[in-house]
Design an enzyme around this catalytic site. Structure first.
Site, PDB file in Angstrom:
ATOM      1  N   TYR A 149      17.304  21.852 -35.234  1.00  0.00           N
ATOM      2  CA  TYR A 149      18.105  22.772 -34.411  1.00  0.00           C
ATOM      3  C   TYR A 149      17.739  22.637 -32.935  1.00  0.00           C
ATOM      4  O   TYR A 149      18.522  22.195 -32.134  1.00  0.00           O
ATOM      5  CB  TYR A 149      17.924  24.207 -34.902  1.00  0.00           C
ATOM      6  CG  TYR A 149      18.830  25.194 -34.206  1.00  0.00           C
ATOM      7  CD1 TYR A 149      20.169  25.283 -34.561  1.00  0.00           C
ATOM      8  CD2 TYR A 149      18.352  26.025 -33.198  1.00  0.00           C
ATOM      9  CE1 TYR A 149      21.017  26.182 -33.923  1.00  0.00           C
ATOM     10  CE2 TYR A 149      19.186  26.930 -32.554  1.00  0.00           C
ATOM     11  CZ  TYR A 149      20.514  27.004 -32.917  1.00  0.00           C
ATOM     12  OH  TYR A 149      21.348  27.887 -32.276  1.00  0.00           O
ATOM     13  N   SER A 185      25.977  24.171 -34.935  1.00  0.00           N
ATOM     14  CA  SER A 185      26.032  24.969 -33.709  1.00  0.00           C
ATOM     15  C   SER A 185      25.253  24.232 -32.610  1.00  0.00           C
ATOM     16  O   SER A 185      25.609  23.114 -32.258  1.00  0.00           O
ATOM     17  CB  SER A 185      25.488  26.366 -33.963  1.00  0.00           C
ATOM     18  OG  SER A 185      25.811  27.242 -32.926  1.00  0.00           O
ATOM     19  N   ASP A 202      36.270  30.950 -35.572  1.00  0.00           N
ATOM     20  CA  ASP A 202      34.947  31.009 -34.949  1.00  0.00           C
ATOM     21  C   ASP A 202      35.017  31.820 -33.663  1.00  0.00           C
ATOM     22  O   ASP A 202      35.795  31.516 -32.760  1.00  0.00           O
ATOM     23  CB  ASP A 202      34.452  29.589 -34.650  1.00  0.00           C
ATOM     24  CG  ASP A 202      32.946  29.522 -34.451  1.00  0.00           C
ATOM     25  OD1 ASP A 202      32.369  30.503 -33.964  1.00  0.00           O
ATOM     26  OD2 ASP A 202      32.361  28.470 -34.766  1.00  0.00           O
ATOM     27  N   HIS A 243      32.116  30.859 -37.752  1.00  0.00           N
ATOM     28  CA  HIS A 243      30.947  30.042 -37.440  1.00  0.00           C
ATOM     29  C   HIS A 243      30.139  29.693 -38.691  1.00  0.00           C
ATOM     30  O   HIS A 243      29.188  28.938 -38.621  1.00  0.00           O
ATOM     31  CB  HIS A 243      30.073  30.778 -36.422  1.00  0.00           C
ATOM     32  CG  HIS A 243      29.191  29.890 -35.619  1.00  0.00           C
ATOM     33  ND1 HIS A 243      29.670  28.869 -34.823  1.00  0.00           N
ATOM     34  CD2 HIS A 243      27.839  29.855 -35.474  1.00  0.00           C
ATOM     35  CE1 HIS A 243      28.667  28.257 -34.223  1.00  0.00           C
ATOM     36  NE2 HIS A 243      27.543  28.838 -34.610  1.00  0.00           N
TER      37      HIS A 243
END
Length: 716
Positions: free
Chosen positions: A486, A566, A649, A687
């Site tokens: 991430y 993301s 989203d 999302h």
């Protein structure tokens, strides 16, 4: 524990060329834009649709119709590829078996009642249950599945009142996260007439159940319109008074804005305002005075510092967790009757080798959660800051704890890569735990081993990584390997259990989780080393993780897949364009990819403190150096790419995935029948939150089949 039935997937070291369907065509309509004297050409700006700021927020039905038709063609192409891969039905059946295992939350204790959620079997969404006593019989309190035949209505949160007689809860639909709050009577299960729309976030109940504090958006379509309000039970939400709201102008008008904390007795309200991604101001309001006069008098606790400040309130004391002069965090006692910084008292000092992640209150105790080398440690302290004990955990993994300021017990959730998520009832005074719930997962965790390694990034920084694989795996440089990360927003990546990972491990696959800079594993300094002008450090860390796996004979480029969602989708998009030869398959889920225009869509101005803004000349220079969409090159042999997005989203606009898919499809020199660029835009999702079970099974199958195909793991 049931022993796993091993899924046999013969390894074929050839690429399967199964599909002759043509790649959907995308019309190029170049638009040029000047950024501080640099001209940037965007060939697919029309795929932004009506969201493009140049259209001034006015719908363009013709344009949006073109985008919708193009998306339909891309979705059909992607489904034609992914649904036709050999062995999909077999994999989906196994995934369904694994994902239909009951999922249960840690209970919330209120008096003699315990509230928790559970999803069983094929239920699309979790159900709220309540029971009397630890050993009581659970009864259904709220079943959102009964509200929606499609299973698209999701529970965002629930909060029982302090005496457990009322419960407020929030729901949203199809992933839009536009949460509406309602109240029900716990004894009867009946809903009260009260309803509060507007992306509601709960703050706290009054002790007499007469009302609660909450946050909502004044305009649900304007993410920069947050308000802190109070709702009186039995009244209409339009009558709810506003105590604090988003600034209308100035440098902080487009940050995450206001938040609030209250104590059990609602004597005090602490108001915060985010001034950046890792900084906020803080004030206190005397609620006795406010309830009497209706006038909000804010007294400053701290403002103008580039640090975070928050924490629970007990009596007249705010137990404040802060990074001020302590990048790894410390605890300060603030007297709310005299809150100026000169009167602060440090209770628990910063630890140089452990990052403070959270703190909660139990009866007579402070309970601190730390990370040390990305694994959890939980310590209890007396209210004056003296260490009482270190909570015994089952092993090295991830843990969280729920406590109550009126009780000395709590509920511990623990998991690791090879231990299912388990909930323990803990006695904090005796430092003992008793298993309360653990799912019977149809896999055998003892078949796998977990290790933590450290590798050096490009600048010499030591970065940790977890590696999971079957015991006895031969390190011959030819193992299919899945690398995930991430690297942003102070979010820590820690060990977690995923039953759906086991078919991958059983097929001799390797799973790696890298703890990149930008995360919170080592506190604020680790986060700041991967943001703004230092964002390239995150990509260098990820590339170094891939190179380490190759150098240490776990895998090779053609057998290495990477994934991220993301901010992690931005990560995989960036390294795809920087080192395309290093990977065999790339998944970029709900990603940011056009970093020169990202801030103009949805709530993305929230993220300017993390990434910067192309409207700033200095920021443009470093954003333009890595923005994935602007670094796709024609004639490069890119690996296969799967891009995903959610039509609903509210965080990351699907335009990023659309534009990137179009550009990669037009630019790659790879054979699309062997290394395609695929786009899946889920029309019933946002999302990722709130997806019903059947859609989550489909998504996991999509990603797994795509990777296995590209890494040569499919059956003929």
């Amino acid at each position: 524990m049931k022993r796993a039935t091993i899924l046999l997937l013969p390894l074929l070291l050839v690429s399967l060329s199964l599909f002759a369907a043509p790649v959907p065509e995308t019309v190029r309509q170049p638009v040029t834009q000047d950024f501080h004297g640099t001209t940037i050409t965007d060939p697919y700006r029309w795929l932004e649709g009506s969201a493009a700021p140049e259209l001034g927020g006015k719908p363009d039905k013709e344009l949006d119709g073109r985008v919708a038709a193009w998306t339909d063609a891309q979705n059909a192409y992607t489904r034609g590829v992914l649904d036709s891969l050999p062995g999909r039905e077999k994999l989906e059946s196994r995934l369904r078996e694994l994902m239909e295992v009951p999922a249960i939350s840690s209970p919330i204790a209120r008096g003699d009642r315990y509230f928790f959620t559970k999803r069983e079997g094929s239920q699309p969404q979790s159900v709220v249950y309540v029971q009397s006593g630890l050993d009581g019989s659970p009864r259904t309190l709220l079943d959102v599945n009964a509200l929606d035949a499609e299973g698209l209505t999701a529970l965002a949160w629930f909060r029982p009142s302090h005496d457990g007689t009322l419960m407020t809860f929030g729901t949203y639909r199809a992933g839009d996260e536009k949460t509406t709050a309602n109240i029900l009577n716990v004894e009867t299960g009946e809903w009260l007439a009260d309803e509060v729309p507007g992306k509601v976030e709960f703050v706290g109940w009054r002790p007499d159940n007469s009302g609660f504090f909450y946050a909502r958006l004044a305009d649900v379509n304007n993410p920069y319109s947050k308000q802190i309000r109070y709702h009186r039970v039995g009244s209409h939400y339009r009558q709810d008074p506003v105590l604090f709201e988003q600034y209308k102008e100035g440098p902080y008008a487009s940050t995450w804005g206001p938040f609030a904390i209250t104590d059990r007795n609602t004597r005090w309200l602490v108001l915060g305002y985010w001034t950046g991604g890792d900084s906020n101001d803080l004030w206190v309001v005397d609620l006795d005075e406010w309830f009497r006069t209706g006038k909000v008098e804010r007294r400053e606790i701290v403002t103008g510092r580039k640090s975070t400040f928050n924490g629970p309130i007990l009596g007249d004391t705010l137990y404040m967790r802060t990074t001020l002069d302590a990048p790894n965090g410390r605890i300060i006692a603030v007297d709310l009757k005299n809150p100026s910084i000169d009167n602060w008292k440090t209770l628990i000092a910063e630890r140089k080798d452990e990052a403070l992640q959270g703190m909660s209150l139990a009866k007579g105790l402070l309970v601190n959660t730390y990370l040390k080398n990305a694994t959890t440690k939980i310590d209890t302290f007396s209210l004056d800051g003296k260490l009482v004990s270190t909570l015994a955990l089952p092993g090295l993994g991830s843990a969280s704890i729920g406590t109550n300021e009126e009780r000395t017990d709590g509920f511990l959730r623990y998991q690791s890569f090879n231990e299912p998520s388990s909930i323990y009832h803990v006695d904090l005074t005796k430092n003992t735990r008793t298993l309360w719930a653990r799912p019977d997962v149809p896999v055998d965790p003892s078949l796998v081993e977990v290790k933590q390694v450290f590798f050096k990034s490009k600048d010499g920084t030591k970065v940790p990584m977890f590696i999971v694989h079957r015991k006895g795996l031969k390190l011959d440089g030819n193992n299919p390997t899945w690398l995930h990360a991430y690297g942003g927003f102070n979010v820590s990546q820690t060990p977690s259990f995923s039953a759906t990972l086991f078919p991958w491990l059983e097929a001799n696959g390797v799973y790696a989780l890298a703890n990149l800079r930008g995360g919170g594993e080592y506190g604020q300094a680790w986060h700041r080393a991967g943001m703004l002008e230092k964002k390239q450090n995150v990509y260098d860390d990820f590339i170094a993780a891939a190179e380490w796996l190759i150098a240490n004979k776990y895998t090779k480029p053609k057998r290495l897949a990477i994934s991220g969602g993301s901010n992690g989708g931005l990560l995989t998009g960036a390294v795809l364009t920087q080192r395309p030869e290093l990977f065999g398959a790339v998944i970029s889920a709900v990603p940011l990819l056009d970093m020169l225009r990202f801030e103009h869509f949805l709530m993305a101005k929230y993220w300017v403190p993390e990434y910067g803004s192309a409207q700033n000349r200095e920021h443009f220079e470093f954003l333009n150096r890595y923005s994935p969409y602007h670094h796709v090159r024609a004639g490069v042999k890119y690996p296969a790419v799967l891009l995903t997005a959610g039509e609903n989203d509210s965080r990351v606009h699907p335009l990023h995935a659309r534009k990137m898919a179009a550009l990669l499809q037009a630019s790659t020199a790879s054979d699309p029948a062997k290394q395609p660029v695929l786009l899946w835009v889920d029309r019933a999702a946002g999302h990722g939150q709130g997806k019903p079970l059947h859609l989550r099974i489909r998504d996991v199958a999509d990603q797994r089949m795509f990777v296995m195909w590209q890494l040569g793991m499919l059956e003929k």
